[in-house]
Design a protein around this motif. Structure first.
Motif, short mmCIF file in Angstrom:
data_model
loop_
_atom_site.label_atom_id
_atom_site.label_comp_id
_atom_site.label_asym_id
_atom_site.label_seq_id
_atom_site.Cartn_x
_atom_site.Cartn_y
_atom_site.Cartn_z
N ARG A 36 -39.44 24.03 -100.59
CA ARG A 36 -38.48 25.12 -99.00
C ARG A 36 -38.17 24.01 -98.08
NH1 ARG A 36 -41.92 29.07 -100.22
NH2 ARG A 36 -43.50 28.28 -98.61
N GLU A 47 -35.04 21.60 -98.83
CA GLU A 47 -34.28 22.15 -98.62
C GLU A 47 -33.61 22.83 -96.56
OE1 GLU A 47 -31.66 23.94 -100.63
OE2 GLU A 47 -33.16 22.69 -102.59
N ARG A 82 -32.42 18.92 -95.96
CA ARG A 82 -31.05 18.71 -96.46
C ARG A 82 -29.99 19.34 -96.38
NH1 ARG A 82 -32.05 20.71 -101.70
NH2 ARG A 82 -32.53 18.23 -102.87
#
Length: 83
Positions: free
Chosen positions: A70, A73, A76
């Motif tokens: 997580r 992510e 990103r």
């Protein structure tokens, strides 16, 4: 006051199990701190409902194991937005 706290503990624990939610998501949903939710679902719940406590523990273990994913992510997404 105690009954309200017990209701919150049970509702938060049920929310975590139903939604596979993190402590942070649950805290936001219930309008209390992450520390409060964590203490509720790791310590206080065991005195109220042992079976539910075990279910919550399993979800929290899974969330901890996936935490690094997580985080990746989120990083990103942050860079895709240009911040």
């Amino acid at each position: 006051m105690r009954q309200e706290r017990e209701k919150r503990i049970l509702r938060a624990a049920e929310y975590i199990v139903e939604h596979r939610a993190t402590v942070r998501e649950t805290a936001k949903r219930f309008g209390v701190s992450k520390s409060t939710i964590h203490k509720d679902v790791t310590e206080r719940i065991a005195r109220l409902d042992g079976a539910l406590a075990r279910e919550v523990e399993a979800v929290l273990r899974q969330n901890k194991a996936e935490r690094h994913l997580r985080g990746g992510e989120a990083t990103r997404a942050k860079y895709r937005r240009g911040k």
